[in-house]
Design an enzyme around this catalytic site. Structure first.
Site, mmCIF file in Angstrom:
data_model
loop_
_atom_site.group_PDB
_atom_site.id
_atom_site.type_symbol
_atom_site.label_atom_id
_atom_site.label_comp_id
_atom_site.label_asym_id
_atom_site.label_seq_id
_atom_site.Cartn_x
_atom_site.Cartn_y
_atom_site.Cartn_z
ATOM 1 N N LEU A 64 0.826 -1.213 0.000
ATOM 2 C CA LEU A 64 0.000 0.000 0.000
ATOM 3 C C LEU A 64 0.859 1.261 0.000
ATOM 4 O O LEU A 64 2.044 1.211 0.316
ATOM 5 C CB LEU A 64 -0.920 -0.042 1.230
ATOM 6 C CG LEU A 64 -1.977 -1.162 1.171
ATOM 7 C CD1 LEU A 64 -2.554 -1.471 2.548
ATOM 8 C CD2 LEU A 64 -3.084 -0.790 0.181
ATOM 9 N N PRO A 65 0.254 2.421 -0.330
ATOM 10 C CA PRO A 65 1.058 3.640 -0.533
ATOM 11 C C PRO A 65 1.756 4.195 0.710
ATOM 12 O O PRO A 65 2.860 4.714 0.591
ATOM 13 C CB PRO A 65 0.039 4.662 -1.058
ATOM 14 C CG PRO A 65 -1.078 3.850 -1.614
ATOM 15 C CD PRO A 65 -1.135 2.600 -0.791
ATOM 16 N N THR A 93 6.382 0.416 2.000
ATOM 17 C CA THR A 93 7.419 1.200 2.688
ATOM 18 C C THR A 93 6.705 2.226 3.550
ATOM 19 O O THR A 93 6.017 3.108 3.014
ATOM 20 C CB THR A 93 8.311 1.932 1.669
ATOM 21 O OG1 THR A 93 8.897 0.970 0.801
ATOM 22 C CG2 THR A 93 9.420 2.707 2.381
ATOM 23 N N LYS A 168 15.344 -0.629 5.518
ATOM 24 C CA LYS A 168 14.990 -0.078 4.192
ATOM 25 C C LYS A 168 15.318 1.422 4.116
ATOM 26 O O LYS A 168 15.946 1.890 3.167
ATOM 27 C CB LYS A 168 13.492 -0.327 3.950
ATOM 28 C CG LYS A 168 12.837 0.550 2.924
ATOM 29 C CD LYS A 168 12.860 -0.028 1.545
ATOM 30 C CE LYS A 168 12.377 0.996 0.532
ATOM 31 N NZ LYS A 168 12.365 0.555 -0.803
ATOM 32 N N LYS A 243 10.064 10.290 -0.830
ATOM 33 C CA LYS A 243 9.233 9.650 0.206
ATOM 34 C C LYS A 243 10.119 8.919 1.214
ATOM 35 O O LYS A 243 9.958 9.051 2.427
ATOM 36 C CB LYS A 243 8.256 8.663 -0.459
ATOM 37 C CG LYS A 243 7.507 7.799 0.559
ATOM 38 C CD LYS A 243 6.742 6.631 -0.054
ATOM 39 C CE LYS A 243 6.236 5.714 1.065
ATOM 40 N NZ LYS A 243 5.495 4.563 0.610
HETATM 41 P P1 NAD Z 1 0.798 2.220 -6.428
HETATM 42 O O1 NAD Z 1 0.197 3.547 -6.116
HETATM 43 O O2 NAD Z 1 1.043 1.826 -7.846
HETATM 44 O O3 NAD Z 1 -0.094 1.050 -5.754
HETATM 45 C C1 NAD Z 1 -0.762 1.175 -4.526
HETATM 46 C C2 NAD Z 1 -2.127 0.491 -4.679
HETATM 47 O O4 NAD Z 1 -2.791 0.520 -3.412
HETATM 48 C C3 NAD Z 1 -3.031 1.199 -5.686
HETATM 49 O O5 NAD Z 1 -3.480 0.272 -6.658
HETATM 50 C C4 NAD Z 1 -4.186 1.736 -4.816
HETATM 51 O O6 NAD Z 1 -5.424 1.736 -5.495
HETATM 52 C C5 NAD Z 1 -4.168 0.737 -3.674
HETATM 53 N N1 NAD Z 1 -4.820 1.224 -2.451
HETATM 54 C C6 NAD Z 1 -4.705 2.432 -1.862
HETATM 55 N N2 NAD Z 1 -5.447 2.480 -0.738
HETATM 56 C C7 NAD Z 1 -6.044 1.268 -0.621
HETATM 57 C C8 NAD Z 1 -6.937 0.699 0.325
HETATM 58 N N3 NAD Z 1 -7.372 1.388 1.393
HETATM 59 N N4 NAD Z 1 -7.360 -0.576 0.127
HETATM 60 C C9 NAD Z 1 -6.932 -1.289 -0.964
HETATM 61 N N5 NAD Z 1 -6.087 -0.795 -1.889
HETATM 62 C C10 NAD Z 1 -5.658 0.467 -1.727
HETATM 63 O O7 NAD Z 1 2.160 2.176 -5.581
HETATM 64 P P2 NAD Z 1 3.416 1.164 -5.791
HETATM 65 O O8 NAD Z 1 4.409 1.801 -6.670
HETATM 66 O O9 NAD Z 1 2.882 -0.192 -6.089
HETATM 67 O O10 NAD Z 1 4.019 1.198 -4.311
HETATM 68 C C11 NAD Z 1 3.455 0.448 -3.235
HETATM 69 C C12 NAD Z 1 4.424 0.472 -2.074
HETATM 70 O O11 NAD Z 1 5.678 -0.070 -2.485
HETATM 71 C C13 NAD Z 1 4.729 1.863 -1.537
HETATM 72 O O12 NAD Z 1 4.775 1.810 -0.132
HETATM 73 C C14 NAD Z 1 6.070 2.199 -2.148
HETATM 74 O O13 NAD Z 1 6.827 3.113 -1.372
HETATM 75 C C15 NAD Z 1 6.727 0.828 -2.160
HETATM 76 N N6 NAD Z 1 7.807 0.674 -3.155
HETATM 77 C C16 NAD Z 1 7.615 1.077 -4.450
HETATM 78 C C17 NAD Z 1 8.648 0.902 -5.377
HETATM 79 C C18 NAD Z 1 8.469 1.326 -6.818
HETATM 80 O O14 NAD Z 1 9.468 1.330 -7.556
HETATM 81 N N7 NAD Z 1 7.260 1.650 -7.263
HETATM 82 C C19 NAD Z 1 9.864 0.319 -4.981
HETATM 83 C C20 NAD Z 1 10.016 -0.111 -3.662
HETATM 84 C C21 NAD Z 1 8.969 0.069 -2.760
#
Ligand code: NAD
Length: 289
Positions: A64-65, A93, A168, A243
């Site tokens: 999740l975000p 994260t 992390k 972030k």
């Molecule tokens: P993203 O925004 O693509 O995905 C997050 C998903 O969560 C979305 O589909 C959103 O609709 C869903 N969501 C939000 N609130 C919700 C709720 N209450 N119930 C159900 N679903 C819900 O983000 P991402 O890039 O997939 O990142 C997710 C996590 O991974 C973050 O914490 C980010 O910091 C971490 N991360 C991302 C990367 C990257 O390269 N994108 C790398 C390492 C870590």
């Protein structure tokens, strides 16, 4: 194993697909219809709420975000709705304090819970080559390891609850600061008339070497292929680096640690993102130097 998966965005979508490939029965929920449709295409069964998705689950994985959303999803809809025997794994994260608070609430309800943030981006999530840094009890880690191994190439126990998040953000604070230092060095080397490939050949074998240089060189045409060779597109967005640096600064304030280089990296990525570059790869900060 019946696994509920909450949050099927850029990262979670690929991770859930890998759990399906490993033979798990994945029950998916996301607020986004599009994300749910993609999850269905990759073999997950889809649900209309977190509570429905976690019913009868043996494990719950979330991606999740941010910490606010993680805390609300777990305390309102997972804890008290998933069986208390279900293992809970949050791979998002988030800040260390929230991870510990949610972990404690889960433990109080009888769950094993681990924080298991990842190193590696969208391609590693899709390819099943993430590295997981895991915080939780020894028993929780033993239960989590085979599930995480289906989505990654390395699963490391960092310590007690919150230790995965701590590892992390400390790692990414090094990454942010070394990337800026590497960018500065290449910009200065160019101004001093050095050939950048020659400088790379020297520094990559000398004491200035780092991952930012040898795996992700910010100078185009130098070192292995990296986002610099693709106009700083793809890779790890500056907004995500910002972030993680903000989380590191919060943790440092909470722990009373001095982090002057990390703080400066945060300021520079804040300015870079505010100038409209949040979606640019974080190595693109070289363009401002
Ligand atoms: P993203 O925004 O693509 O995905 C997050 C998903 O969560 C979305 O589909 C959103 O609709 C869903 N969501 C939000 N609130 C919700 C709720 N209450 N119930 C159900 N679903 C819900 O983000 P991402 O890039 O997939 O990142 C997710 C996590 O991974 C973050 O914490 C980010 O910091 C971490 N991360 C991302 C990367 C990257 O390269 N994108 C790398 C390492 C870590």
């Amino acid at each position: 194993m019946k696994i509920a998966f909450i949050g099927l965005g850029n990262m979670g979508g690929g991770m859930a697909a890998n759990l399906v490939k490993a033979g798990h029965d994945v029950h998916a929920f996301d607020l986004s219809e599009q994300a749910l449709a993609r999850a269905k295409d990759s073999g997950c069964s889809t649900y209309t709420s977190v509570r429905e998705a976690v019913q009868g689950a043996e494990a719950v994985v979330s991606m999740l975000p941010n910490g606010k959303i993680v805390e609300s999803v777990y305390t309102s809809d997972v804890i008290g709705h998933a069986p208390s025997s279900a293992l809970l794994l949050d791979c998002s994260t988030i800040d260390v304090d929230t991870a510990r608070r949610v972990g404690a609430a889960a433990a109080a309800a009888g769950h094993d819970m681990v924080d298991a943030p990842v190193s590696g981006g969208i391609a590693a999530a899709a390819g099943g080559t993430l590295t997981f840094m895991v915080g939780g009890t020894a028993e929780g880690f033993v239960r989590a390891e085979p599930i995480l191994a289906a989505m990654g190439k390395a699963v490391i126990h960092a310590g007690a609850s919150g230790a995965g998040q701590a590892a992390k953000i400390c790692n990414n604070m090094i990454l942010g600061a070394t990337m800026i230092a590497t960018c500065e060095a290449f910009a200065l080397a160019e101004k001093l008339g050095l050939d950048l490939q020659t400088f790379y050949d020297i520094s990559s074998k000398a004491s200035g070497q780092s991952w930012s240089m040898t795996a992700y060189c910010p100078a185009p045409g130098v070192g292995p292929a990296s986002p610099a060779d693709n106009g700083y597109q793809g890779g790890f967005a500056a907004a995500l680096m910002l972030k993680d640096l903000k989380l590191a600064m919060e943790a440092a304030a909470s722990a009373g640690a001095k982090v002057p280089m990390g703080a400066r990296a945060e300021e520079l990525y804040e300015a870079f993102s505010a100038a409209g570059n949040g979606g640019v790869d974080f190595s693109g900060i070289i363009k401002t130097l």
